[in-house]
Design an enzyme around this catalytic site. Structure first.
Site, PDB file in Angstrom:
ATOM      1  N   THR A   1      -0.443   0.898 -11.514  1.00  0.00           N
ATOM      2  CA  THR A   1       0.816   1.573 -11.849  1.00  0.00           C
ATOM      3  C   THR A   1       1.944   0.544 -11.831  1.00  0.00           C
ATOM      4  OG1 THR A   1       0.836   2.260  -9.525  1.00  0.00           O
ATOM      5  CG2 THR A   1       0.300   3.941 -11.139  1.00  0.00           C
TER       6      THR A   1
ATOM      7  N   LYS B   1       4.428   7.396   0.453  1.00  0.00           N
ATOM      8  CA  LYS B   1       3.907   6.072   0.069  1.00  0.00           C
ATOM      9  C   LYS B   1       5.037   5.182  -0.471  1.00  0.00           C
ATOM     10  CE  LYS B   1       1.658   2.619  -1.403  1.00  0.00           C
ATOM     11  NZ  LYS B   1       0.998   1.615  -0.585  1.00  0.00           N
TER      12      LYS B   1
ATOM     13  N   HIS C   1      15.461  -6.554  20.878  1.00  0.00           N
ATOM     14  CA  HIS C   1      15.964  -5.202  21.145  1.00  0.00           C
ATOM     15  C   HIS C   1      14.823  -4.221  20.862  1.00  0.00           C
ATOM     16  CE1 HIS C   1      18.064  -1.423  20.534  1.00  0.00           C
ATOM     17  NE2 HIS C   1      19.165  -1.961  21.064  1.00  0.00           N
TER      18      HIS C   1
ATOM     19  N   CYS D   1       3.379  -4.082  -5.113  1.00  0.00           N
ATOM     20  CA  CYS D   1       3.793  -2.840  -4.441  1.00  0.00           C
ATOM     21  C   CYS D   1       5.275  -2.881  -4.052  1.00  0.00           C
ATOM     22  CB  CYS D   1       2.947  -2.615  -3.197  1.00  0.00           C
ATOM     23  SG  CYS D   1       1.251  -2.168  -3.556  1.00  0.00           S
TER      24      CYS D   1
HETATM   25  N1  NAD Z   1      -3.854  -3.881  -4.128  1.00  0.00           N
HETATM   26  C1  NAD Z   1      -3.279  -3.347  -3.071  1.00  0.00           C
HETATM   27  O1  NAD Z   1      -3.218  -3.939  -2.016  1.00  0.00           O
HETATM   28  C2  NAD Z   1      -2.711  -1.942  -3.120  1.00  0.00           C
HETATM   29  C3  NAD Z   1      -2.252  -1.380  -1.926  1.00  0.00           C
HETATM   30  C4  NAD Z   1      -1.748  -0.102  -1.948  1.00  0.00           C
HETATM   31  C5  NAD Z   1      -1.706   0.605  -3.141  1.00  0.00           C
HETATM   32  N2  NAD Z   1      -2.155   0.035  -4.315  1.00  0.00           N
HETATM   33  C6  NAD Z   1      -2.091   0.847  -5.524  1.00  0.00           C
HETATM   34  O2  NAD Z   1      -3.410   1.108  -5.956  1.00  0.00           O
HETATM   35  C7  NAD Z   1      -3.447   1.191  -7.380  1.00  0.00           C
HETATM   36  C8  NAD Z   1      -4.512   0.253  -7.921  1.00  0.00           C
HETATM   37  O3  NAD Z   1      -4.129  -1.049  -7.583  1.00  0.00           O
HETATM   38  P1  NAD Z   1      -5.128  -2.291  -7.644  1.00  0.00           P
HETATM   39  O4  NAD Z   1      -4.470  -3.361  -6.843  1.00  0.00           O
HETATM   40  O5  NAD Z   1      -6.501  -1.882  -7.286  1.00  0.00           O
HETATM   41  O6  NAD Z   1      -5.061  -2.639  -9.204  1.00  0.00           O
HETATM   42  P2  NAD Z   1      -6.016  -3.657  -9.989  1.00  0.00           P
HETATM   43  O7  NAD Z   1      -5.246  -4.085 -11.189  1.00  0.00           O
HETATM   44  O8  NAD Z   1      -6.588  -4.672  -9.065  1.00  0.00           O
HETATM   45  O9  NAD Z   1      -7.233  -2.743 -10.451  1.00  0.00           O
HETATM   46  C9  NAD Z   1      -7.087  -1.683 -11.320  1.00  0.00           C
HETATM   47  C10 NAD Z   1      -8.336  -1.614 -12.187  1.00  0.00           C
HETATM   48  O10 NAD Z   1      -8.236  -0.452 -12.993  1.00  0.00           O
HETATM   49  C11 NAD Z   1      -8.810  -0.741 -14.260  1.00  0.00           C
HETATM   50  N3  NAD Z   1      -8.350   0.268 -15.201  1.00  0.00           N
HETATM   51  C12 NAD Z   1      -7.171   0.352 -15.857  1.00  0.00           C
HETATM   52  N4  NAD Z   1      -7.134   1.463 -16.614  1.00  0.00           N
HETATM   53  C13 NAD Z   1      -8.310   2.097 -16.438  1.00  0.00           C
HETATM   54  C14 NAD Z   1      -8.866   3.300 -16.934  1.00  0.00           C
HETATM   55  N5  NAD Z   1      -8.190   4.094 -17.766  1.00  0.00           N
HETATM   56  N6  NAD Z   1     -10.120   3.630 -16.574  1.00  0.00           N
HETATM   57  C15 NAD Z   1     -10.822   2.836 -15.714  1.00  0.00           C
HETATM   58  N7  NAD Z   1     -10.342   1.695 -15.212  1.00  0.00           N
HETATM   59  C16 NAD Z   1      -9.102   1.340 -15.544  1.00  0.00           C
HETATM   60  C17 NAD Z   1      -8.368  -2.156 -14.542  1.00  0.00           C
HETATM   61  O11 NAD Z   1      -9.191  -2.765 -15.513  1.00  0.00           O
HETATM   62  C18 NAD Z   1      -8.471  -2.799 -13.160  1.00  0.00           C
HETATM   63  O12 NAD Z   1      -9.716  -3.429 -12.954  1.00  0.00           O
HETATM   64  C19 NAD Z   1      -2.045   0.872  -7.866  1.00  0.00           C
HETATM   65  O13 NAD Z   1      -1.311   2.055  -8.069  1.00  0.00           O
HETATM   66  C20 NAD Z   1      -1.449   0.122  -6.706  1.00  0.00           C
HETATM   67  O14 NAD Z   1      -0.051   0.232  -6.667  1.00  0.00           O
HETATM   68  C21 NAD Z   1      -2.666  -1.218  -4.311  1.00  0.00           C
END
Ligand code: NAD
Length: 427
Positions: A82, A200, A238, A254
């Site tokens: 996102t 979140k 503190h 994030c």
């Molecule tokens: N990485 C973190 O530490 C973290 C922590 C908290 C929250 N988040 C949230 O989690 C969510 C995912 O983050 P992430 O870091 O895993 O992202 P990322 O980019 O590492 O992974 C996302 C994956 O989704 C795939 N994808 C995209 N569109 C798709 C679809 N329509 N169908 C199937 N696969 C699809 C992409 O190819 C990619 O491999 C985000 O909203 C992020 O904000 C991430």
């Protein structure tokens, strides 16, 4: 349960592997075909060993399959990105995933959105996707379970962090809780979807505002001739104060992104949040201004070495990293740049292959990321290879005293320990 995990990135892959380890039948799908083949071949991306081991084991033992499509299952866990475009949330990946899940889902199935989203998104996007597929949202269980893990410690935190579980109805929340209870030891707190979404983004926005405060204090302390690091350390004694650390900017996908989910929801009620974002976005410019001050001369004749491409210490993730912005700004001004990071493999520009290559003939060295590996960087070694002897430490990472003893002029963000520009002019 049979569980379809959609999106196998930083979050989806370890989550799928944890679910598999907990005894569920897991099938993962990602739109990235190359990633699917690599995973099937047991090639797990990333440098977090616990994630690699867990995922490799789950795939090798057949408890987690990587499929060519989203398979029908009892539960769907959506973990797609996102990002923001021009500071506006881009929900297209979540919408595409929800559409595909809606096509596969059957009444009674649970659809969980884990991606971080603006308040109100889960019910709207998942509900609309089901309606478009000719299905009734009320016949499905819908939940938002935002992910709160920290890169670098994902497997531990997946298991031990407390989770907020928002359900479209109280019964949906309880159903989702039972799924998460199968692999989470932390507390599971139930609420509605919109509250879970807000919680979140509020958490990350709180950190962004707190870091902006620290950054503002760093700049103020420099003007007052006071050390901000000492100030923050003493203020944090503190019992009810916890100021975070200043730095060259805020990165990751994030903390700099999520505040926009709130300010887009209502620009008029989020002035503090928007100001904090601007303060943090200006920090890379402050770093570049120090380069201009401490490295006088024609930029085209100057090489600047940047240590660290990751947005924070000891991770391989360079998304939204302040280093990207600092490097861009330096190049716009005409400087030659070289970025070295022992952990990062994917960056906006080609990275230097070694520390030696980065610092060779450099006029200044900027410490951007406080990776533990950089503790081994010796001022004598760096100085021996560099053309100039300027250290800009944006994290107060190095012992400025020993660098000055090696002939370096030093600037340390927010510290009294910086060499004065008057001394520099005399040198
Ligand atoms: N990485 C973190 O530490 C973290 C922590 C908290 C929250 N988040 C949230 O989690 C969510 C995912 O983050 P992430 O870091 O895993 O992202 P990322 O980019 O590492 O992974 C996302 C994956 O989704 C795939 N994808 C995209 N569109 C798709 C679809 N329509 N169908 C199937 N696969 C699809 C992409 O190819 C990619 O491999 C985000 O909203 C992020 O904000 C991430």
């Amino acid at each position: 349960m049979k569980i379809s995990v959609v999106g196998l990135g930083y979050i989806g892959l370890p989550t799928g592997a944890m679910l598999a380890e907990a005894g569920h039948e897991v099938c993962g799908f990602d739109v990235n075909a190359q990633l699917r083949s690599r995973l099937r071949a047991g090639e797990i991306p990333g440098t977090e060993n616990p994630v690699r081991e867990l995922a490799a084991k789950a795939i090798a033992e057949g408890r987690m399959r990587v499929s060519e499509r989203i398979e029908s299952a009892d539960a769907y866990v959506i973990c797609t990105p996102t990002p923001t475009i021009d500071n506006r949330p881009d929900l297209s990946f979540v919408e595409a995933a929800a559409t595909a899940v809606a096509a596969a889902a059957r009444p009674g199935d649970l659809i969980v959105l884990e991606s971080t989203v603006p308040p109100g998104t889960t019910e709207r996007i998942v509900g609309n996707a089901l309606r478009r597929a000719g299905k009734k949202p009320g016949e499905f269980r819908i939940a938002h379970c935002p992910e709160r893990v920290i890169p670098g410690n994902i497997v531990y935190e997946l298991r031990h962090n407390a989770r907020v579980i928002g359900g479209r109805t109280a019964s949906d929340a309880r159903y989702a809780r039972d799924l998460y209870a199968s692999f989470v030891d932390g507390e599971l707190m139930l609420t509605d979807c919109t509250t879970a979404e807000l919680v979140k983004v509020v958490e990350n926005t709180y950190r962004d505002v707190n870091i902006a405060f620290a950054n503002e204090l760093a700049l103020l302390a420099e003007e007052l001739g006071v050390d901000v690091w000492e100030t923050i350390e003493l203020a944090n004694k503190h019992p009810r104060v916890n100021i975070l650390r200043p730095g060259p900017g805020v990165g990751g996908h994030c903390i700099p992104v999520d505040p926009h989910f709130l300010s887009n929801a209502n620009p008029f009620s989020t002035e503090l949040i928007q100001t904090a974002r601007r303060v943090n976005e200006r920090m890379p410019h402050r770093v570049v201004r120090r380069v201009v001050e401490y490295v006088p001369g024609e930029p085209a004749e100057k090489k600047i070495a940047l240590l660290g491409a990751a947005y924070k210490a000891d991770v391989d993730d360079a998304r939204e990293s302040p280093t990207q912005r600092v490097e861009e700004l330096l190049r716009e001004r005409g400087y030659r740049t070289c970025v070295y990071d022992p952990l990062v493999t994917s960056f906006s520009r080609p990275l230097c292959a070694s520390l030696e290559e980065a610092v060779a003939e450099a006029d200044a060295l900027i410490l951007m990321t406080d990776h533990a590996a950089f503790r081994a960087v010796e001022p004598g070694m760096a100085g021996g290879l560099m053309r100039g002897r300027v250290l800009i430490d944006a994290r107060r990472f190095f012992d400025a005293e020993s660098w000055r003893a090696a002939g370096f002029t030093t600037y340390v963000l927010g510290a009294r320990a910086s060499s004065s520009l008057a001394d520099l002019a005399m040198a």
